[in-house]
Write an enzyme that holds these catalytic residues in place. Structure first.
Site, PDB file in Angstrom:
ATOM      1  N   THR A  61     -35.058 -29.437 -13.067  1.00 38.99           N
ATOM      2  CA  THR A  61     -34.840 -30.774 -12.803  1.00 38.99           C
ATOM      3  C   THR A  61     -34.874 -31.808 -13.866  1.00 38.99           C
ATOM      4  O   THR A  61     -34.568 -32.809 -13.940  1.00 38.99           O
ATOM      5  CB  THR A  61     -36.097 -31.390 -11.863  1.00 38.99           C
ATOM      6  OG1 THR A  61     -37.210 -31.744 -12.517  1.00 38.99           O
ATOM      7  CG2 THR A  61     -36.240 -30.574 -10.629  1.00 38.99           C
ATOM      8  N   ASP A  62     -35.056 -31.025 -15.171  1.00 36.08           N
ATOM      9  CA  ASP A  62     -35.092 -32.260 -16.264  1.00 36.08           C
ATOM     10  C   ASP A  62     -34.358 -31.457 -17.532  1.00 36.08           C
ATOM     11  O   ASP A  62     -34.736 -31.634 -18.743  1.00 36.08           O
ATOM     12  CB  ASP A  62     -36.394 -32.778 -16.710  1.00 36.08           C
ATOM     13  CG  ASP A  62     -36.197 -34.022 -17.466  1.00 36.08           C
ATOM     14  OD1 ASP A  62     -35.177 -34.431 -17.720  1.00 36.08           O
ATOM     15  OD2 ASP A  62     -37.286 -34.265 -18.193  1.00 36.08           O
ATOM     16  N   LEU A  63     -33.268 -30.725 -17.303  1.00 35.58           N
ATOM     17  CA  LEU A  63     -32.599 -30.147 -18.579  1.00 35.58           C
ATOM     18  C   LEU A  63     -31.831 -31.401 -19.175  1.00 35.58           C
ATOM     19  O   LEU A  63     -30.868 -32.111 -18.609  1.00 35.58           O
ATOM     20  CB  LEU A  63     -31.446 -29.314 -17.726  1.00 35.58           C
ATOM     21  CG  LEU A  63     -32.377 -27.949 -17.232  1.00 35.58           C
ATOM     22  CD1 LEU A  63     -31.067 -27.068 -16.443  1.00 35.58           C
ATOM     23  CD2 LEU A  63     -32.840 -27.187 -18.183  1.00 35.58           C
ATOM     24  N   ASN A  67     -34.503 -30.997 -24.364  1.00 35.86           N
ATOM     25  CA  ASN A  67     -35.313 -29.854 -24.002  1.00 35.86           C
ATOM     26  C   ASN A  67     -35.046 -28.694 -23.913  1.00 35.86           C
ATOM     27  O   ASN A  67     -35.446 -27.528 -23.361  1.00 35.86           O
ATOM     28  CB  ASN A  67     -35.675 -30.281 -22.211  1.00 35.86           C
ATOM     29  CG  ASN A  67     -36.563 -31.266 -21.983  1.00 35.86           C
ATOM     30  OD1 ASN A  67     -37.331 -31.535 -23.000  1.00 35.86           O
ATOM     31  ND2 ASN A  67     -36.761 -31.928 -20.862  1.00 35.86           N
ATOM     32  N   THR A 116     -33.231 -36.880 -16.088  1.00 36.90           N
ATOM     33  CA  THR A 116     -33.122 -38.025 -17.167  1.00 36.90           C
ATOM     34  C   THR A 116     -31.709 -38.502 -16.854  1.00 36.90           C
ATOM     35  O   THR A 116     -30.696 -37.924 -16.526  1.00 36.90           O
ATOM     36  CB  THR A 116     -33.226 -37.639 -18.466  1.00 36.90           C
ATOM     37  OG1 THR A 116     -34.585 -37.090 -18.829  1.00 36.90           O
ATOM     38  CG2 THR A 116     -32.858 -38.840 -19.404  1.00 36.90           C
TER      39      THR A 116
END
Length: 256
Positions: A61-63, A67, A116
Site C-alpha cells: 500500500t505504500d510503494l 521505500n 502516497t
C-alpha cells in the site's frame, strides 16, 4: 529483524544497514534517469518481492522510490561530454523493499485512503475499494520515474490527479465513474475539468500521452512501456498481475 530495544518507551527495531533509497540516488544524481539495464534489474526484483507479498494475501500500500533501497549504493562518476557534467553510475542495482507499516492483509480493515499521492491508484482516489492491484499501479508509476528521473503525477489535488491520468492514459472507464460516490469530480459521466483554467493549462503543459515519454524507439524501450501501460490499466480487475508481469518480454534479457 536483527535486534530490538526500548528507548524511553519507544520500541526501536534494528535492521541490516542498507544503501540510499532509489529516490535519494536520483536526487543526488541531479534527477537523471537510471540506465535501461538497471531499470530492468530493479523492476524484476520489485515485481518478485511484491508478488511474494501478494501470494501471502498482503498489500504493501505504500510503494514509492523512497521505500525501495539499494543494498549498496556505491557508484562511479563518469563525465558526460555532451551534457558537460559528472554523472553517477551505480555499481550494483540490487534493491530491497522497506516500510511495511501500512501493509494490510486481505482480511484486515482496509482504510479508504492509502498510498502516497503520486503513486495512488484510481480505484483508491475514487474510493471503489482496493486490494493487491493498487501496488501494481504504484510500481508502474515508479518505473516511469526511474526512466525519466521525474514523477509524472506531480500534483496535490485529486481532481487534477485524475485529469493528469486522462491526459496520459485516456478517459476513465464509464463503469468506474458511475460506481464512485465521489460525484464532485464528475459532470454528466465525464471528469469535470476545465482545460483552459490555469490548472488545466498546467496539466496540458506537463502531461502528454504515455508513449510520447519514450526517448528511444529501441525494442527494450517499447517493451518497458508496454509493461508500464499494463500496470497503469485503470480497471484493477484488468490490470496485469505481478505473476504475469514477471513473464513479460521486457525481462527476457535477464535470463541471459
Amino acid at each position: 529483524m536483527l535486534e530490538w530495544f526500548d528507548h524511553h518507551g519507544h520500541v526501536c527495531i534494528v535492521f541490516e544497514l542498507l544503501g540510499l533509497s532509489t529516490y535519494d540516488f536520483i536526487k543526488e544524481n541531479s534527477f537523471l534517469p537510471f540506465p535501461m539495464d538497471q531499470i530492468r534489474n530493479m523492476a524484476y526484483q520489485i515485481c518478485k518481492s511484491i508478488n511474494f507479498l501478494h501470494q501471502n494475501q498482503l498489500t504493501h500500500t505504500d510503494l514509492k522510490p523512497e521505500n525501495i533501497l539499494f543494498v549498496h549504493s556505491d557508484y562511479v562518476v563518469n563525465f558526460n561530454p555532451t551534457k558537460k557534467r559528472d554523472e553517477r553510475y551505480l555499481k550494483n542495482s540490487d534493491i530491497k523493499i522497506v516500510d511495511f507499516g501500512s501493509a494490510t492483509y486481505n482480511h484486515e480493515y482496509h482504510s479508504a485512503l492509502v498510498s502516497t499521492r503520486h503513486y495512488r491508484a484510481p480505484e483508491v482516489i475514487l474510493e471503489l475499494g482496493w486490494s493487491q492491484p493498487c501496488d501494481v499501479w504504484s510500481i508502474g508509476c515508479i518505473l516511469i520515474e526511474y526512466y525519466l528521473g521525474l514523477t509524472v503525477f506531480q500534483t496535490h489535488d485529486s481532481k487534477e490527479h485524475l485529469a493528469m491520468m486522462e491526459r496520459i492514459l485516456g478517459p476513465l472507464p464509464l463503469h468506474m465513474i458511475q460506481k464512485t460516490r465521489k460525484h464532485k469530480y464528475f459532470y454528466h459521466d465525464r471528469l469535470d475539468w476545465d482545460e483552459h483554467s490555469s490548472a488545466g493549462r498546467y496539466v496540458k503543459r506537463r502531461c502528454k500521452p504515455l508513449k510520447e515519454y519514450m526517448v528511444s524507439d529501441n525494442k527494450d524501450h517499447h517493451q518497458l512501456f508496454d509493461l508500464i501501460q499494463r500496470m497503469l490499466e485503470y480497471d484493477p480487475a484488468k490490470r496485469i498481475t505481478l505473476e504475469e508481469a514477471m513473464k513479460h518480454p521486457f525481462f527476457e534479457l535477464l535470463k541471459f
